[in-house]
Design a protein around this motif. Structure first.
Motif, short mmCIF file in Angstrom:
data_model
loop_
_atom_site.label_atom_id
_atom_site.label_comp_id
_atom_site.label_asym_id
_atom_site.label_seq_id
_atom_site.Cartn_x
_atom_site.Cartn_y
_atom_site.Cartn_z
N TYR A 3 2.03 14.02 -3.48
CA TYR A 3 1.48 12.67 -3.58
C TYR A 3 2.41 11.66 -2.93
O TYR A 3 3.63 11.83 -2.89
CB TYR A 3 1.22 12.29 -5.04
N ALA A 4 1.83 10.59 -2.43
CA ALA A 4 2.58 9.51 -1.78
C ALA A 4 1.59 8.42 -1.39
O ALA A 4 0.37 8.60 -1.49
CB ALA A 4 3.32 10.01 -0.55
N ARG A 5 2.12 7.30 -0.93
CA ARG A 5 1.25 6.23 -0.47
C ARG A 5 0.66 6.59 0.89
O ARG A 5 1.08 7.57 1.53
CB ARG A 5 2.02 4.91 -0.38
N GLY A 53 -0.15 6.84 4.78
CA GLY A 53 0.66 6.74 5.98
C GLY A 53 2.01 7.41 5.92
O GLY A 53 2.85 7.21 6.80
N THR A 54 2.26 8.21 4.88
CA THR A 54 3.57 8.86 4.76
C THR A 54 3.58 10.28 5.30
O THR A 54 4.60 10.95 5.26
CB THR A 54 4.01 8.88 3.28
N GLY A 55 2.43 10.76 5.78
CA GLY A 55 2.39 12.10 6.38
C GLY A 55 2.01 13.21 5.42
O GLY A 55 2.36 14.37 5.65
N LYS A 56 1.29 12.88 4.34
CA LYS A 56 0.91 13.91 3.36
C LYS A 56 0.08 15.02 3.99
O LYS A 56 0.32 16.20 3.75
CB LYS A 56 0.13 13.28 2.20
N SER A 57 -0.91 14.62 4.77
CA SER A 57 -1.80 15.63 5.37
C SER A 57 -1.05 16.48 6.39
O SER A 57 -1.30 17.70 6.48
CB SER A 57 -2.99 14.93 6.04
N TYR A 58 -0.16 15.87 7.15
CA TYR A 58 0.67 16.64 8.08
C TYR A 58 1.53 17.65 7.32
O TYR A 58 1.65 18.82 7.71
CB TYR A 58 1.57 15.71 8.89
N MET A 59 2.14 17.19 6.22
CA MET A 59 3.00 18.08 5.44
C MET A 59 2.20 19.24 4.86
O MET A 59 2.64 20.40 4.89
CB MET A 59 3.67 17.28 4.32
N SER A 90 -0.99 4.44 -6.09
CA SER A 90 -1.61 3.12 -6.02
C SER A 90 -0.72 2.19 -5.20
O SER A 90 0.46 2.47 -4.99
CB SER A 90 -1.82 2.56 -7.43
N LYS A 91 -1.26 1.06 -4.79
CA LYS A 91 -0.47 0.09 -4.05
C LYS A 91 0.60 -0.53 -4.94
O LYS A 91 1.67 -0.93 -4.47
CB LYS A 91 -1.38 -1.00 -3.49
N ALA A 92 0.32 -0.59 -6.23
CA ALA A 92 1.26 -1.21 -7.16
C ALA A 92 2.38 -0.28 -7.59
O ALA A 92 3.45 -0.73 -7.98
CB ALA A 92 0.50 -1.70 -8.40
N ASN A 93 2.14 1.03 -7.51
CA ASN A 93 3.14 1.99 -8.00
C ASN A 93 3.19 3.21 -7.08
O ASN A 93 2.28 4.04 -7.07
CB ASN A 93 2.79 2.43 -9.43
N LEU A 126 6.35 12.70 -1.91
CA LEU A 126 6.74 12.75 -0.51
C LEU A 126 7.31 11.41 -0.06
O LEU A 126 6.70 10.36 -0.30
CB LEU A 126 5.53 13.11 0.35
N LEU A 127 8.46 11.44 0.57
CA LEU A 127 9.09 10.24 1.13
C LEU A 127 9.10 10.34 2.65
O LEU A 127 9.16 11.42 3.21
CB LEU A 127 10.53 10.08 0.61
N SER A 128 9.05 9.21 3.31
CA SER A 128 9.11 9.22 4.78
C SER A 128 9.71 7.92 5.28
O SER A 128 9.83 6.93 4.55
CB SER A 128 7.69 9.40 5.36
N GLU A 129 10.10 7.93 6.54
CA GLU A 129 10.56 6.69 7.16
C GLU A 129 10.15 6.70 8.63
O GLU A 129 9.97 7.75 9.24
CB GLU A 129 12.07 6.49 7.01
#
Length: 236
Positions: free
Chosen positions: A70-72, A74-80, A204-207, A227-230
């Motif tokens: 899980y992640a917000r 645009g972090t690449g979840k589907s790619y991962m 969520s956008k808030a958390n 998942l974290l990304s930059e």
């Protein structure tokens, strides 16, 4: 309907009301027989065949377990998720230690050709020259509920197949994602489809720290991965 298919001699020997009662009893006993045959009660083996936890993809994919990434946005979840699926399907351990296995990737989010193009670039990037070994079910615009019979049939024909789902929000299990029953019903469905599975969830956008919705999303999974990304230029 069944009575109407009897020949005349059988109809004469079996009055309609008696026949109706017999069919009702047969159906009741058939269901009872099926229901009691689905489960068994037993004790644990004196010594397990495998003493250690097995991994399809260490440490994020347990044999006989479910994983939610899980992640917000645009972090690449589907790619991962797709990289993990390709790694397991090809037995590629350049990123994680893997045990090769059959993979069924359920794509409810994206165009099939776009996902095929993504996989080509994934295989090219990690040095896999073989053709794709991932089995895809492309059903953009449809839900997990709509395709569950197709998935179940495929996995029954291929025991041990690992299910990848993109994504939880397209499941259409009934109710809002914040409702406990929705999360519990989804977990029940995933476990009935495959012993081992991966799925993508959203925050969520808030958390950004927790998956959006009921706490039972994570309670029903064996592993939860935030998942974290930059972003660096045009590279994620």
């Amino acid at each position: 309907t069944a009575y109407g298919k009897l020949d005349e001699l059988s109809k004469a020997a079996f009055p309609p009301k008696e026949y109706e009662r017999a069919v009702d009893l047969f159906c009741a006993r058939l269901f009872m027989s099926w229901e009691t045959s689905q489960f068994t009660i037993s004790t644990a083996e004196p010594e397990p065949a495998e003493k250690n936890v097995g991994f399809y993809l260490r440490p994020y994919g347990i044999v006989g377990g479910g994983t939610i990434i899980y992640a917000r946005e645009g972090t690449g979840k589907s790619y991962m998720l797709q990289i993990m699926a390709v790694s397991i399907a090809h037995g590629f351990d350049g990123l994680w230690p893997v045990t090769q296995g059959l993979v069924c990737y359920l794509n409810l989010e994206r165009d099939g050709q776009g996902l095929a193009r993504r996989e080509y670039y994934i295989r090219h990037a990690i040095g896999i020259t073989d053709h794709s070994r991932v089995n895809y079910l492309h059903a953009r615009g449809w839900s997990l509920r709509a395709v569950q019979k197709t998935v179940k049939t495929f996995i029954q024909e291929h025991p041990g197949c690992i299910l990848f789902l993109d994504s939880i929000s397209r499941s259409d299990i009934g109710g809002s994602l914040i409702e406990d029953d929705t999360a519990n019903n989804w977990t029940t469905l995933m476990n009935s489809l495959s012993r081992s599975w991966f799925a993508v969830g959203h925050t969520s956008k808030a958390n950004n720290e927790e998956i959006y919705g009921s706490v039972h999303w994570m309670a029903g999974a064996d592993l939860g991965i935030k998942l974290l990304s930059e972003q660096r230029g045009n590279a994620l």
